[in-house]
Scaffold this motif. Structure first.
Motif, PDB file in Angstrom:
ATOM      1  N   LEU A   1      68.547-116.279  73.685  1.00 56.44           N
ATOM      2  CA  LEU A   1      69.079-115.981  75.014  1.00 56.44           C
ATOM      3  C   LEU A   1      68.743-117.087  76.008  1.00 56.44           C
TER       4      LEU A   1
ATOM      5  N   LEU B   1      73.125-122.651  82.421  1.00 60.21           N
ATOM      6  CA  LEU B   1      74.238-122.120  83.221  1.00 60.21           C
ATOM      7  C   LEU B   1      73.735-121.465  84.500  1.00 60.21           C
TER       8      LEU B   1
ATOM      9  N   GLU C   1      72.491-111.016  87.533  1.00 58.14           N
ATOM     10  CA  GLU C   1      71.952-110.084  86.518  1.00 58.14           C
ATOM     11  C   GLU C   1      71.990-110.749  85.143  1.00 58.14           C
ATOM     12  N   TRP C   2      73.151-111.339  84.791  1.00 59.75           N
ATOM     13  CA  TRP C   2      73.289-111.990  83.478  1.00 59.75           C
ATOM     14  C   TRP C   2      72.283-113.140  83.363  1.00 59.75           C
TER      15      TRP C   2
ATOM     16  N   SER D   1      69.561-119.953  76.017  1.00 60.85           N
ATOM     17  CA  SER D   1      70.720-120.835  76.226  1.00 60.85           C
ATOM     18  C   SER D   1      71.205-120.760  77.665  1.00 60.85           C
ATOM     19  N   ALA D   2      70.988-119.602  78.301  1.00 60.30           N
ATOM     20  CA  ALA D   2      71.534-119.366  79.638  1.00 60.30           C
ATOM     21  C   ALA D   2      70.929-120.282  80.695  1.00 60.30           C
TER      22      ALA D   2
ATOM     23  N   VAL E   1      79.842-121.333  78.306  1.00 57.14           N
ATOM     24  CA  VAL E   1      79.045-120.174  77.869  1.00 57.14           C
ATOM     25  C   VAL E   1      78.900-120.186  76.339  1.00 57.14           C
TER      26      VAL E   1
ATOM     27  N   VAL F   1      68.513-111.682  83.287  1.00 57.91           N
ATOM     28  CA  VAL F   1      68.198-110.971  82.033  1.00 57.91           C
ATOM     29  C   VAL F   1      68.062-111.978  80.884  1.00 57.91           C
ATOM     30  N   ASN F   2      68.979-112.944  80.829  1.00 56.50           N
ATOM     31  CA  ASN F   2      68.963-113.884  79.698  1.00 56.50           C
ATOM     32  C   ASN F   2      67.834-114.910  79.775  1.00 56.50           C
TER      33      ASN F   2
ATOM     34  N   PRO G   1      79.111-121.094  88.637  1.00 61.25           N
ATOM     35  CA  PRO G   1      79.733-119.998  89.371  1.00 61.25           C
ATOM     36  C   PRO G   1      80.344-119.001  88.381  1.00 61.25           C
ATOM     37  N   GLY G   2      80.523-117.785  88.830  1.00 58.45           N
ATOM     38  CA  GLY G   2      81.227-116.813  87.984  1.00 58.45           C
ATOM     39  C   GLY G   2      80.310-115.983  87.115  1.00 58.45           C
ATOM     40  N   LEU G   3      79.101-116.453  86.899  1.00 61.31           N
ATOM     41  CA  LEU G   3      78.157-115.667  86.098  1.00 61.31           C
ATOM     42  C   LEU G   3      77.184-115.000  87.065  1.00 61.31           C
ATOM     43  N   SER G   4      76.974-113.691  86.886  1.00 61.29           N
ATOM     44  CA  SER G   4      76.178-112.944  87.853  1.00 61.29           C
ATOM     45  C   SER G   4      74.690-113.265  87.714  1.00 61.29           C
TER      46      SER G   4
END
Lengths: 563, 54
Positions: free
Chosen positions: A275, A281, A290-291, A277-278, A223, A294-295, A285-288
């Motif tokens: 943003l 990812l 929503e995150w 960058s997301a 991240v 949005v990003n 796993p582990g990142l929702s």
């Protein structure tokens, strides 16, 4: 303030601060050295992934890939961007550079860091690639080198901000800073977040490499690292767009379609570009969701809007300027009669087109969570960023170098014929690299893989046979791009060290600045919105954009049937 | 342009958006704060909240 430190540029009429000029030269020269080095490593990578050639053994392949990534994506780009920051502040604002001694310290830190990281990689125990994902461990010199480089770059960015403060205090300009300087401000702001992210993750990783920290969490690393790794390429976007406006102003006297709208587009970059960058990812796993959404799919599109504005504003500005210069025939008379033999112009225009078509459209594909699944971590990703960083940024920086040599180094460009052909050769090679890597990625070829034939794997896997031909075409494109890059290095190095001094006679007989070239440091928008040619070009672009976007949804429905 | 014109121009209020875009350090704050909150802090908090396997 001692006036003896300044000279007046006979080409542009701008006041040039001597120490700033020396720092621009030093940063630009070192940047070109790292471009040459990184480019050669890139050729080795392309020739290894060409399955029939398969040049390097596995260990040297990963070494070359690491060196290529670090030298091009970090050292070439950021050394050159620091030169741009000093130009856009001290030179365009007619003022002195803040703290030149500190700026030299920054340069030395960056140089020592870059050399240290290169030595660590060449010693063979730091082949962790540009991303250096933990728990792969590089030699501690690799991380320390990157940290020293980042600290130096941060100090240089502070010198840039200090110069803005001096210019404002000493009232060397009126009103707002020029648009090109505002683009550089955007790049510098992005650089601060980028370097801070790098420090946050690389300092503990360095401590881990020398045994002072037990472990680094892999997900947290990814991240935070991508806040550095992807954002460092967003500094490029802002810097290259500044170069587009600068070259259009200097070569053609072009003014932006609307200065206010162009500034607003840069503001969108400041708020949202980082943003993206997301997108690296999106399958972590582990990142929702929503995150992730949005990003990428929301915020990223606002940054894309900024690029779309620049993508219309720059050709529009060129069309208005060309029509004003008398090229009013038909829809595309302005384009046919553009100075295609001037490498500064041709490199810039190719950069605009290739960045938008190759890098821009595919960036949206990768930023859309659902269709990203088709190509995530395949060779499509390097295909995309060769469209942005190589075709977009590197070509723009090459183009502006053809102005930096006569204006800052005060030398005439040597080997003019070679210089004229260079942007086309490099552009052709990079276009091939980008397109063929994306084609192979769409067919599933993974990135960073030494042997796509999986010849010694326990479980066999076959790609469609077409990918072997595509990877051969990728290798040939790599050779063409290397020749184009080599031509650039030869022209620039020869001109800087052996070129004829550019005196008053050369300025008179061989002008490189358009009559209205002073617009680069001034305000104002183009006085006309009559841009039929640009509207046709932009419509074609949108047509391709929409078509390609929905083709990828079709691909997704075939890969992942829901019925 | 006459002196009167200059004076009138000086008296014109600067639009809010221009004031924002002219304030480099406010832009720096926005440019660092937005990704720090939406990308880094939110992202790291999500990773930190993953339950440990037992």
């Amino acid at each position: 303030m001692s006036m003896s430190l300044f000279r007046t540029c006979p080409d542009t009429g701008l006041k040039v601060h001597g120490p700033a000029e020396s720092l621009i030269k030093a940063n630009a020269v070192v940047a070109v050295v790292f471009l040459a080095l990184g480019g050669l490593f890139g050729l080795l990578v392309a020739l290894t992934r060409w399955q029939a050639v398969h040049l390097l053994p596995a260990d040297l392949f990963y070494l070359a890939l690491t060196a290529h990534g670090a030298d091009i994506l970090i050292f070439w780009i950021i050394f050159f961007e620091i030169a741009i920051l000093y130009f856009a502040s001290a030179i365009l604002l007619n003022c002195r550079l803040a703290m030149p001694k500190v700026a030299w310290l920054a340069f030395i830190l960056m140089l020592v860091g870059a050399l240290m990281a290169n030595v660590a990689v060449l010693q063979g125990d730091s082949s962790v690639m540009f991303t250096s994902y933990v728990p792969m461990k590089a030699d501690h010199k690799f991380y320390l080198g990157l940290i020293l480089f980042a600290v130096g770059a941060l100090v240089a960015v502070m010198v840039f901000f200090g110069t803005l403060v001096i210019a404002k205090k000493e009232r060397t300009y009126e009103g707002s800073v020029p648009l090109v300087t505002f683009g550089a401000v955007t790049a510098a702001i992005i650089a601060v977040y980028t370097i801070a992210s790098g420090a946050v993750i690389l300092v503990p990783t360095w401590l881990w490499s020398i045994g002072l920290i037990g472990e680094i969490d892999t997900l947290t690393y990814r991240v935070v690292w991508w806040g550095f790794g992807h954002s460092s390429q967003q500094i490029n976007v802002a810097a290259q767009v500044s170069c587009w406006y600068a070259i259009a102003a200097i070569v053609l006297g072009a003014k932006p379609m609307s200065e206010k709208v162009s500034r607003a587009a840069f503001f969108l970059y400041i708020c949202f570009l980082l943003l993206a960058s997301a997108h690296h990812l999106l399958v972590d796993p582990g990142l929702s969701s929503e995150w992730k959404v949005v990003n990428t799919s929301y915020a990223l599109f606002l940054a894309v809007l900024g690029s779309l504005i620049h993508g219309m504003s720059v050709p529009g500005a060129i069309e208005v300027a060309q029509r004003k210069n008398g090229f009013t025939q038909g829809t595309f008379g302005w384009l046919r009669n553009a100075p295609w033999g001037n490498p500064a112009f041709s490199g810039m225009f190719l950069s605009v087109v290739l960045f938008g078509v190759l890098g821009g459209i595919t960036g949206v594909i990768m930023g859309t969570e659902q269709i990203n699944l088709i190509i995530h971590n395949t060779l499509y990703v390097p295909g995309h960023f060769h469209g942005t960083v190589a075709a977009g940024t590197t070509l723009a920086f090459m183009a502006v170098s053809y102005l930096v040599v006569p204006l800052i180094f005060r030398k005439e460009i040597m080997f003019k014929k070679m210089a004229q052909w260079q942007p086309y050769m490099f552009g052709l090679g990079i276009t091939g690299l980008s397109v063929f890597m994306m084609a192979a990625g769409t067919l599933g070829v993974s990135r960073r893989h030494w042997d796509m034939a999986f010849s010694d794997a326990t479980m066999t896997f076959d790609y469609p046979p077409a990918v072997f031909m595509i990877m051969a075409l990728n290798g040939i494109s790599g050779i063409i791009a290397t020749i184009g890059g080599g031509m650039f290095v030869i022209v620039i190095v020869a001109s800087v060290f052996f070129g004829k001094k550019r005196g008053e006679e050369e300025v008179k007989n061989n002008p490189i600045v358009h009559q209205g070239g002073g617009t680069v440091a001034a305000h104002g928008s183009a006085e006309s919105l009559h841009i039929p040619g640009t509207i046709v070009l932009v419509s074609l672009f949108f047509g391709a954009f929409v078509l390609y976007y929905f083709i990828n949804w079709k691909y997704l429905s075939e890969i992942w049937p829901l019925s | 342009m006459s002196d009167t014109d200059n004076t009138d121009k000086d008296k014109e209020p600067i639009p809010g958006m221009q004031s924002l875009l002219d304030n480099t350090f406010l832009l720096l704050f926005i440019g660092v704060a937005v990704p720090s909150v939406i990308y880094t802090i939110w992202g790291v908090m999500e990773v930190a909240n993953i339950p440990l396997a037992h």
